[in-house]
Design an enzyme around this catalytic site. Structure first.
Site, PDB file in Angstrom:
ATOM      1  N   SER A  11     -14.875  16.417  24.481  1.00 22.71           N
ATOM      2  CA  SER A  11     -14.103  15.768  23.408  1.00 22.71           C
ATOM      3  C   SER A  11     -13.358  16.781  22.541  1.00 22.71           C
ATOM      4  CB  SER A  11     -15.015  14.899  22.544  1.00 22.71           C
ATOM      5  OG  SER A  11     -15.993  15.693  21.910  1.00 22.71           O
ATOM      6  N   ALA A  44      -9.894  26.503  16.196  1.00 19.48           N
ATOM      7  CA  ALA A  44      -8.625  27.223  16.399  1.00 19.48           C
ATOM      8  C   ALA A  44      -7.947  27.457  15.059  1.00 19.48           C
ATOM      9  CB  ALA A  44      -7.716  26.435  17.334  1.00 19.48           C
ATOM     10  N   GLY A  46      -4.882  29.981  14.462  1.00 22.83           N
ATOM     11  CA  GLY A  46      -3.466  30.373  14.433  1.00 22.83           C
ATOM     12  C   GLY A  46      -2.501  29.226  14.577  1.00 22.83           C
ATOM     13  N   GLY A  47      -2.619  28.433  15.651  1.00 23.88           N
ATOM     14  CA  GLY A  47      -1.728  27.301  15.827  1.00 23.88           C
ATOM     15  C   GLY A  47      -1.317  27.059  17.263  1.00 23.88           C
ATOM     16  N   GLU A 116       2.922  35.752  16.319  1.00 24.14           N
ATOM     17  CA  GLU A 116       1.683  36.421  16.732  1.00 24.14           C
ATOM     18  C   GLU A 116       1.996  37.452  17.800  1.00 24.14           C
ATOM     19  OE1 GLU A 116      -1.325  33.600  17.782  1.00 24.14           O
ATOM     20  OE2 GLU A 116      -1.268  32.642  15.829  1.00 24.14           O
ATOM     21  N   HIS A 239     -11.322  39.231  21.583  1.00 22.77           N
ATOM     22  CA  HIS A 239     -10.628  39.438  20.310  1.00 22.77           C
ATOM     23  C   HIS A 239     -11.179  40.721  19.705  1.00 22.77           C
ATOM     24  CE1 HIS A 239      -8.943  38.825  16.375  1.00 22.77           C
ATOM     25  NE2 HIS A 239      -8.238  37.826  16.862  1.00 22.77           N
ATOM     26  N   ARG A 285      -3.691  43.734  21.350  1.00 21.97           N
ATOM     27  CA  ARG A 285      -5.086  43.295  21.239  1.00 21.97           C
ATOM     28  C   ARG A 285      -6.051  43.937  22.243  1.00 21.97           C
ATOM     29  NH1 ARG A 285      -5.878  36.752  20.624  1.00 21.97           N
ATOM     30  NH2 ARG A 285      -4.865  36.637  18.614  1.00 21.97           N
ATOM     31  N   HIS A 346     -13.385  35.717  23.668  1.00 21.33           N
ATOM     32  CA  HIS A 346     -12.588  34.757  22.910  1.00 21.33           C
ATOM     33  C   HIS A 346     -12.044  33.624  23.782  1.00 21.33           C
ATOM     34  CE1 HIS A 346     -10.181  33.478  19.566  1.00 21.33           C
ATOM     35  NE2 HIS A 346      -9.031  33.739  20.149  1.00 21.33           N
ATOM     36  N   GLU A 370      -9.069  24.450  28.560  1.00 26.38           N
ATOM     37  CA  GLU A 370      -9.532  25.818  28.827  1.00 26.38           C
ATOM     38  C   GLU A 370     -10.358  25.922  30.111  1.00 26.38           C
ATOM     39  OE1 GLU A 370     -10.934  27.796  25.306  1.00 26.38           O
ATOM     40  OE2 GLU A 370     -11.800  29.451  26.454  1.00 26.38           O
ATOM     41  N   ARG A 381      -3.750  35.884  28.364  1.00 25.06           N
ATOM     42  CA  ARG A 381      -3.138  34.742  27.672  1.00 25.06           C
ATOM     43  C   ARG A 381      -2.265  35.208  26.513  1.00 25.06           C
ATOM     44  NH1 ARG A 381      -5.598  31.186  22.951  1.00 25.06           N
ATOM     45  NH2 ARG A 381      -6.305  33.269  22.413  1.00 25.06           N
ATOM     46  N   LEU A 387      -3.643  25.807  23.193  1.00 22.60           N
ATOM     47  CA  LEU A 387      -3.591  24.429  22.665  1.00 22.60           C
ATOM     48  C   LEU A 387      -2.393  23.712  23.294  1.00 22.60           C
ATOM     49  CD1 LEU A 387      -4.441  25.047  18.892  1.00 22.60           C
ATOM     50  CD2 LEU A 387      -5.894  23.927  20.568  1.00 22.60           C
TER      51      LEU A 387
HETATM   52  C1  LIG Z   1     -12.068  30.944  16.816  1.00 19.67           C
HETATM   53  C2  LIG Z   1     -11.022  30.453  17.783  1.00 19.67           C
HETATM   54  C3  LIG Z   1      -9.689  30.470  17.419  1.00 19.67           C
HETATM   55  C4  LIG Z   1      -8.716  29.997  18.314  1.00 19.67           C
HETATM   56  N1  LIG Z   1      -7.421  29.948  17.906  1.00 19.67           N
HETATM   57  C5  LIG Z   1      -6.485  29.423  18.739  1.00 19.67           C
HETATM   58  C6  LIG Z   1      -5.133  29.257  18.314  1.00 19.67           C
HETATM   59  O1  LIG Z   1      -4.786  29.571  17.176  1.00 19.67           O
HETATM   60  N2  LIG Z   1      -4.235  28.739  19.201  1.00 19.67           N
HETATM   61  C7  LIG Z   1      -4.570  28.369  20.469  1.00 19.67           C
HETATM   62  O2  LIG Z   1      -3.708  27.898  21.229  1.00 19.67           O
HETATM   63  N3  LIG Z   1      -5.852  28.494  20.884  1.00 19.67           N
HETATM   64  C8  LIG Z   1      -6.812  28.988  20.056  1.00 19.67           C
HETATM   65  N4  LIG Z   1      -8.097  29.086  20.491  1.00 19.67           N
HETATM   66  C9  LIG Z   1      -8.430  28.577  21.835  1.00 19.67           C
HETATM   67  C10 LIG Z   1      -8.426  27.040  21.813  1.00 19.67           C
HETATM   68  O3  LIG Z   1      -9.086  26.604  20.647  1.00 19.67           O
HETATM   69  C11 LIG Z   1      -9.121  26.448  23.023  1.00 19.67           C
HETATM   70  O4  LIG Z   1      -8.660  27.043  24.187  1.00 19.67           O
HETATM   71  C12 LIG Z   1      -8.885  24.941  23.130  1.00 19.67           C
HETATM   72  O5  LIG Z   1      -9.213  24.326  21.918  1.00 19.67           O
HETATM   73  C13 LIG Z   1      -9.716  24.355  24.248  1.00 19.67           C
HETATM   74  O6  LIG Z   1      -9.656  22.957  24.188  1.00 19.67           O
HETATM   75  P1  LIG Z   1     -10.457  22.108  25.256  1.00 19.67           P
HETATM   76  O7  LIG Z   1     -10.245  20.681  24.921  1.00 19.67           O
HETATM   77  O8  LIG Z   1     -10.109  22.566  26.615  1.00 19.67           O
HETATM   78  O9  LIG Z   1     -11.986  22.520  25.033  1.00 19.67           O
HETATM   79  P2  LIG Z   1     -12.906  22.413  23.743  1.00 19.67           P
HETATM   80  O10 LIG Z   1     -12.125  22.153  22.531  1.00 19.67           O
HETATM   81  O11 LIG Z   1     -13.805  23.580  23.739  1.00 19.67           O
HETATM   82  O12 LIG Z   1     -13.774  21.104  24.035  1.00 19.67           O
HETATM   83  C14 LIG Z   1     -14.757  21.110  25.052  1.00 19.67           C
HETATM   84  C15 LIG Z   1     -15.584  19.850  24.918  1.00 19.67           C
HETATM   85  O13 LIG Z   1     -16.424  19.688  26.061  1.00 19.67           O
HETATM   86  C16 LIG Z   1     -17.746  19.386  25.645  1.00 19.67           C
HETATM   87  N5  LIG Z   1     -18.651  19.793  26.731  1.00 19.67           N
HETATM   88  C17 LIG Z   1     -18.802  21.021  27.273  1.00 19.67           C
HETATM   89  N6  LIG Z   1     -19.701  20.982  28.274  1.00 19.67           N
HETATM   90  C18 LIG Z   1     -20.120  19.685  28.367  1.00 19.67           C
HETATM   91  C19 LIG Z   1     -21.050  19.002  29.198  1.00 19.67           C
HETATM   92  N7  LIG Z   1     -21.755  19.628  30.159  1.00 19.67           N
HETATM   93  N8  LIG Z   1     -21.225  17.669  29.012  1.00 19.67           N
HETATM   94  C20 LIG Z   1     -20.561  17.005  28.034  1.00 19.67           C
HETATM   95  N9  LIG Z   1     -19.675  17.611  27.208  1.00 19.67           N
HETATM   96  C21 LIG Z   1     -19.462  18.925  27.387  1.00 19.67           C
HETATM   97  C22 LIG Z   1     -17.891  20.144  24.351  1.00 19.67           C
HETATM   98  O14 LIG Z   1     -18.986  19.684  23.612  1.00 19.67           O
HETATM   99  C23 LIG Z   1     -16.530  19.851  23.726  1.00 19.67           C
HETATM  100  O15 LIG Z   1     -16.522  18.561  23.169  1.00 19.67           O
HETATM  101  C24 LIG Z   1      -9.086  29.536  19.610  1.00 19.67           C
HETATM  102  C25 LIG Z   1     -10.434  29.537  19.971  1.00 19.67           C
HETATM  103  C26 LIG Z   1     -11.396  29.964  19.075  1.00 19.67           C
HETATM  104  C27 LIG Z   1     -12.840  29.906  19.494  1.00 19.67           C
END
Ligand SMILES: Cc1cc2nc3c(=O)[nH]c(=O)nc-3n(C[C@H](O)[C@H](O)[C@H](O)COP(=O)(O)OP(=O)(O)OC[C@H]3O[C@@H](n4cnc5c(N)ncnc54)[C@H](O)[C@@H]3O)c2cc1C
Length: 532
Positions: A11, A44, A46-47, A116, A239, A285, A346, A370, A381, A387
């Site tokens: 989610s 996240a 930065g944006g 960035e 990072h 970086r 990261h 991701e 990356r 995002l």
């Molecule tokens: C500190 C930080 C700063 C960042 N800043 C940026 C930024 O500025 N710009 C940018 O583009 N990216 C940024 N990123 C990267 C970006 O946030 C992620 O790559 C992106 O949000 C991933 O989205 P997602 O939906 O793929 O996964 P996530 O948002 O990680 O969601 C994964 C979901 O899967 C669920 N899940 C996992 N395993 C299971 C399982 N076995 N069963 C059920 N549920 C499960 C989790 O609970 C979660 O709900 C940042 C990351 C971090 C950690």
């Protein structure tokens, strides 16, 4: 048995965006292993990178992405995702996501775009320094109002169910997932012909990470066990400056602090970046991360320090209010003393190999966000492209899922109930925590920012033993989240090590002292691992 037209695991931004799109066409279950907003997305800062200004162009964004990817981006994927960007941003704003604006001298308003590392133009849309939280909250608000979406919190996907595993000899396809309901320990079989992994990354495989605790690589591990192709797992982005403090392991100290003149120093106050790069603390970086790692290994120190005390205290408090307050709460006044920092895992650039619809090589299985590897990032990356990729792929995947090619199958398959057998309650959690800690430490020490064959081999041997031990737990004990995450961490760690061993060169985020140069002749290709 529960049946759904679409079964989405995760989610974060990828899973929720997709759920909203396909809910118009059928029933959707979103399973998520902790609370609904626990995700990398919510952290996240930065944006989102996208071309929205007349001073920018798709060609420039494409070029910056290809340069960062060090030869391994799939240019077709890069072009498609970047050109779909503005539409994806529009969809987010239609859902109520705010992006910061600024007022021009003539009174007009325009998006306040951030710049960035690696971007040749200002193109990062953001909401203060909490863009991810804003996106996650808006998506959750919309999902909660949608009667076609069932959001199951504290439900952890254990494994994918394939016709092959059920004993069918015709085409292997994914037909559902076993899911652990953590509230009562029951394992449910969820049936669907369209299963989408949106499980995020694997930062927790390392001792130090900016990722929250959900990031244990479950999607990659489940896909691997089911027979999906896994691509480029050697490319883990670190990072350079995560706060080093026992009570705040995952707090990022933004690159902007170095941008404002902070120096990187060792324990004795000596500046060391001059040895590594002419731009010193403002080097790229991966260069800064490698330099900090090298100094820590050379001096045996637990961390290095980022010093911004030469700037006036008022400036620091105004420019970095969040970092100032967060550090102060931990007893570090950054106007008076240097900030202890370590590099930290990261972002996972590789993942489950997919096409531009999110389809994997296994029928019925899709992956977005991701967890997936579309070819956008290549060997490194470009900041804030992730995002963007998640939102664009959610749209592309939603469209694909409705095509006849991926429609429901006529041949019905019944899923057997989960059989716990003679499994016992876990009697000693300490064993699980010990193995968890060992994996994260050995990955940090042997498979981190700077690698060697010898260290990788050592990690490989140890992981093989741990794998056997963990398999015994898995079959002998009742399932818990801790046990499942440990099993997945071990699998993902092994995939990273095997991929790193296969790449006998240095490229992008993969740097090895044994092969310090890039070897296009032999390695200008992706690393693909597949079980069957
Ligand atoms: C500190 C930080 C700063 C960042 N800043 C940026 C930024 O500025 N710009 C940018 O583009 N990216 C940024 N990123 C990267 C970006 O946030 C992620 O790559 C992106 O949000 C991933 O989205 P997602 O939906 O793929 O996964 P996530 O948002 O990680 O969601 C994964 C979901 O899967 C669920 N899940 C996992 N395993 C299971 C399982 N076995 N069963 C059920 N549920 C499960 C989790 O609970 C979660 O709900 C940042 C990351 C971090 C950690």
């Amino acid at each position: 048995m529960n049946r759904h037209d679409f079964l989405i695991i995760g989610s974060g931004v990828a899973g929720l965006s997709l759920a909203l799109k396909v809910a118009r066409h059928g029933t959707v279950a979103v399973v998520t292993k902790r609370a609904r907003s626990d995700s990398n997305t919510a952290w996240a800062q930065g944006g989102v990178a996208s071309v929205t200004s007349t001073e920018d162009s798709f060609e420039l964004h494409i070029r910056d992405t290809l340069v960062a990817g060090a030869g391994l981006c799939d240019e077709r994927a890069v072009r498609a995702i970047i050109t779909d960007g503005p539409a994806a941003i529009r969809q987010l704003t239609e859902l109520g996501v705010h992006f910061d604006e600024r007022v021009l001298e003539n009174g007009h308003r325009e998006l306040d775009l951030g710049r960035e590392g690696g971007h040749s133009k200002r193109r990062v849309l953001h909401y203060r320094d909490t863009t991810g939280r804003e996106i996650e909250q808006c998506l959750l608000n919309a999902v909660e109002k949608n009667p076609n979406i069932q959001l199951l919190e504290n439900h952890m996907a254990v494994d994918l169910i394939t016709t092959g595993k059920l004993g069918y000899t015709t085409e292997d396809r994914v037909v559902g997932s076993y899911v652990l309901d953590e509230t009562n320990g029951e394992v449910k079989a969820l049936r669907s012909d369209r299963v989408i992994l949106a499980t995020g990354g694997c930062g927790k495989v390392y001792l130090y990470t900016t990722n929250p605790s959900i990031a244990t690589g479950d999607g990659v591990a489940m896909a691997w066990r089911a027979g999906a192709a896994i691509e480029n797992m050697e490319f883990i982005q670190f990072h350079p400056t995560c706060l080093y403090h026992p009570e705040a392991r995952s707090f990022l100290i933004s690159e902007a602090v170095r941008g404002e003149g902070a120096r990187l120093i060792d324990e004795s106050g000596r500046e060391f970046m001059g040895k590594y790069h002419e731009q010193k603390a403002l080097a790229p970086r991966d260069v800064v991360a490698r330099a900090i790692d090298a100094e820590m290994k050379r001096t045996g120190s637990q961390c290095m320090y980022l010093d911004i005390t030469q700037k006036p205290p008022d400036f620091i408090r105004e420019r970095f209010p969040n970092i100032y307050k967060s550090c102060l709460a931990l007893g570090i006044d950054i106007t008076e003393r240097p900030i202890p920092v370590v590099p930290a895992a990261h972002y996972q650039c590789g993942g489950v190999k997919t096409d531009l619809d999110g389809a994997t090589n296994l029928r019925g299985l899709f992956a977005i966000g991701e967890v997936a590897c579309t070819g956008l990032h290549g060997a490194n990356r470009l900041a804030s492209n992730s995002l963007l990729e998640a939102v664009v792929l959610a749209e592309r995947c939603a469209q694909a899922l409705l095509r006849p090619k991926y429609a429901k199958y006529h041949q019905e398959v019944d899923l057997p109930e989960w059989r716990p057998g003679n499994a016992q309650d876990v009697d000693e959690l300490v064993v699980i925590y010990h193995n968890w800690d060992e994996i994260r430490r050995l990955m940090w020490d042997y498979v981190g920012i700077v690698r060697t064959n010898k260290r990788l081999q050592r990690a490989s041997t140890r992981l093989r033993n741990l794998h056997r031990e963990i398999q015994d737990f898995y079959w002998g004990f009742k399932l818990t989240t801790e046990l499942l995450e440990l099993r997945n961490l071990c699998t993902v760690a092994s995939l990273i090590v095997d991929s790193a061993l296969a790449r006998k060169e240095s490229r992008g985020l993969h740097y090895t002292l044994d092969f310090p140069s890039t070897d296009d002749e032999r390695f200008l290709r992706n690393t693909i691992l597949q079980r069957y």
